[in-house]
Write an enzyme that holds these catalytic residues in place. Sequence first.
Site, PDB file in Angstrom:
ATOM      1  N   CYS A  44       0.867  -1.179   0.000  1.00  0.00           N
ATOM      2  CA  CYS A  44       0.000   0.000   0.000  1.00  0.00           C
ATOM      3  C   CYS A  44       0.900   1.225   0.000  1.00  0.00           C
ATOM      4  O   CYS A  44       2.079   1.137  -0.335  1.00  0.00           O
ATOM      5  CB  CYS A  44      -1.004  -0.020   1.148  1.00  0.00           C
ATOM      6  SG  CYS A  44      -0.320   0.228   2.798  1.00  0.00           S
ATOM      7  N   ARG A  61      -3.542  -0.615   5.168  1.00  0.00           N
ATOM      8  CA  ARG A  61      -4.092  -1.648   4.288  1.00  0.00           C
ATOM      9  C   ARG A  61      -3.175  -2.860   4.142  1.00  0.00           C
ATOM     10  O   ARG A  61      -3.616  -4.002   4.315  1.00  0.00           O
ATOM     11  CB  ARG A  61      -4.404  -1.062   2.908  1.00  0.00           C
ATOM     12  CG  ARG A  61      -5.522  -0.042   2.952  1.00  0.00           C
ATOM     13  CD  ARG A  61      -5.657   0.731   1.671  1.00  0.00           C
ATOM     14  NE  ARG A  61      -4.525   1.655   1.538  1.00  0.00           N
ATOM     15  CZ  ARG A  61      -4.359   2.477   0.510  1.00  0.00           C
ATOM     16  NH1 ARG A  61      -5.235   2.480  -0.480  1.00  0.00           N
ATOM     17  NH2 ARG A  61      -3.314   3.292   0.463  1.00  0.00           N
ATOM     18  N   ASP A  96     -13.206 -17.582 -10.152  1.00  0.00           N
ATOM     19  CA  ASP A  96     -13.591 -18.317 -11.355  1.00  0.00           C
ATOM     20  C   ASP A  96     -12.534 -19.289 -11.872  1.00  0.00           C
ATOM     21  O   ASP A  96     -12.747 -19.911 -12.909  1.00  0.00           O
ATOM     22  CB  ASP A  96     -13.940 -17.314 -12.466  1.00  0.00           C
ATOM     23  CG  ASP A  96     -15.135 -16.458 -12.104  1.00  0.00           C
ATOM     24  OD1 ASP A  96     -16.034 -16.951 -11.400  1.00  0.00           O
ATOM     25  OD2 ASP A  96     -15.154 -15.277 -12.502  1.00  0.00           O
TER      26      ASP A  96
END
Length: 190
Positions: free
Chosen positions: A10, A16, A122
């Site tokens: 980050c 983060r 996916d």
Amino acid sequence: MAPFSVLCVCMGNICRSPMAERLLVADALALGGTDADLYVHGAGTGGWHAGESMDPQAAKQVLSRGGDVSGFRARKLLTEHVDASDLVLTATIEQVEFVVALRPDAAARTFVFGEFGRLIRDVRLPLGLPDVYSRGVALVELADAARAGRAARAADELDDPWGRADAYFSRVADEIHATTKPLAAALFAR
């Protein structure tokens, strides 16, 4: 066999990326992972916080989700951090560009945090991969193939919570966890 190495990046390495680093470790440990299997580290594109502890609000989010904040010290991103990493996850698109400018050969293994989480939903790892390192490398290759050269989306970025309310930190930590949990599950699937 070397552990699979993930670098979280980050801006300042106090909010983060430390949340991402420590939440991924916690998720991996919950699934039986060890330091021998996975090495997670972080850095900031700017070095102004180098040596500092994690932001207290970020630490609060990590602790509330079962992570450990002990021993954390911020550091500035260096070429050797990228070179030592099999996967680089950044908070923003701009930070992907920073990493790739630093190490052009890292482009195929560098993703915006949310982008990687979206892409791995996916992909299906091949059966029979013998260890965490092999699963990690295959996952990165499949995610890179799935993005097919398309740019990350603005929605893939993690907002900077620095100086914001706890609720803001909580939302960002939730977004981080939306990637660390499936990443850990893919790496440590038995």
